[in-house]
Design a protein around this motif. Structure first.
Motif, short mmCIF file in Angstrom:
data_model
loop_
_atom_site.label_atom_id
_atom_site.label_comp_id
_atom_site.label_asym_id
_atom_site.label_seq_id
_atom_site.Cartn_x
_atom_site.Cartn_y
_atom_site.Cartn_z
N ALA A 1 0.83 -1.19 0.00
CA ALA A 1 0.00 0.00 0.00
C ALA A 1 0.87 1.24 0.00
N GLN B 217 -2.83 -3.22 -9.58
CA GLN B 217 -2.08 -2.34 -8.70
C GLN B 217 -2.60 -0.92 -8.79
N ALA C 77 -6.07 -0.46 -7.22
CA ALA C 77 -6.03 -0.48 -5.75
C ALA C 77 -5.17 0.65 -5.18
N GLY D 178 -1.94 1.00 -5.26
CA GLY D 178 -0.78 0.47 -4.57
C GLY D 178 0.50 0.86 -5.26
N LEU E 100 -1.87 -4.01 0.60
CA LEU E 100 -3.18 -4.13 -0.05
C LEU E 100 -3.95 -5.34 0.45
N PRO F 192 -6.02 -4.42 4.10
CA PRO F 192 -6.47 -3.07 3.74
C PRO F 192 -6.80 -2.20 4.95
N TYR G 231 -10.99 -0.68 -2.71
CA TYR G 231 -10.89 -1.48 -3.91
C TYR G 231 -11.55 -2.84 -3.65
N THR H 134 -12.04 -6.69 -3.09
CA THR H 134 -11.24 -7.75 -2.49
C THR H 134 -11.95 -9.08 -2.66
#
Length: 215
Positions: free
Chosen positions: A2, A76, A79, A81, A135, A138, A209, A211
């Protein structure tokens, strides 16, 4: 890995200078090309079995691997990240991607297959205890001491030997993503108390995001 919550280095004897890549050249164009070819996938979270075992080595450097890496870059970015390992989208392979700034504000973009973090001599192990997030855990952050310099050896998407070096935040990213492929989350390196607090933060937060729920 993250995003964070709020100098030149010498080449070690273990790694040939010719193996080092410059992952800063055309960073924006390369990341964009991967991302636009790929499809974002949901992120696996702590408790999913694929996150808690060593991933299989990449042995075939083919179109399937290229498609996977494209999807990883897309995932990526979706999210928000700075690093993503294949098992974070449910794929049991030793490959990770990154799009990460170092502490000098230089952007690094790349993909590494079958990564290994080089052991550093004692005089190079200067620890940085900044916050770390993931990530796959979270909304949680915790301070974690890691060396502020790292060399990651592996292979590129054609199977050629490569090495990447990083400082500060980027060094943390390289170590974090390699840990993923070895079956470890950053919370596994925390004290019991700090791990419990990170899981509490996750339980109380809402991911930005998609999951994969653990059954």
């Amino acid at each position: 890995m993250a995003q964070q919550d709020s100098g030149g280095q010498q080449v070690t004897e273990e790694t040939s200078a010719s193996e080092f890549i410059d992952d800063t050249v055309d960073a924006d164009e390369r990341e964009k090309a991967h991302r636009e070819r790929g499809t974002a996938r949901p992120i696996t979270v702590v408790g999913n079995p694929v996150l808690h075992k060593r991933c299989k080595d990449v042995e075939r450097f083919d179109d399937d691997l290229l498609r996977l890496v494209d999807d990883m870059f897309a995932s990526q970015r979706a999210a928000e990240g700075v690093g993503l390992a294949a098992n974070q989208i449910g794929v049991d392979l030793r490959v990770f991607v990154y799009d990460c700034m170092d502490d000098q504000g230089v952007r690094h973009v790349g993909a590494i297959c079958n990564p290994v973090i080089e052991d550093l001599p004692a005089d190079r192990r200067v620890l940085d205890d900044s916050n770390e997030g993931c990530l796959s855990v979270p909304t949680a952050y915790a301070p974690l001491a890691r060396p502020d310099y790292a060399i990651c050896r592996g292979q590129d998407l054609e199977g050629k030997p490569i090495a990447v070096e990083g400082t500060g935040y980027f060094a943390r990213c390289l170590q974090h993503e390699t840990d993923h492929l070895d079956g470890y989350l950053y919370i596994d390196r925390l004290s019991k108390r700090d791990r419990k607090d990170a899981l509490r933060q996750m339980a109380e937060g809402t991911p930005r995001y998609e999951t994969v729920p653990n059954d």
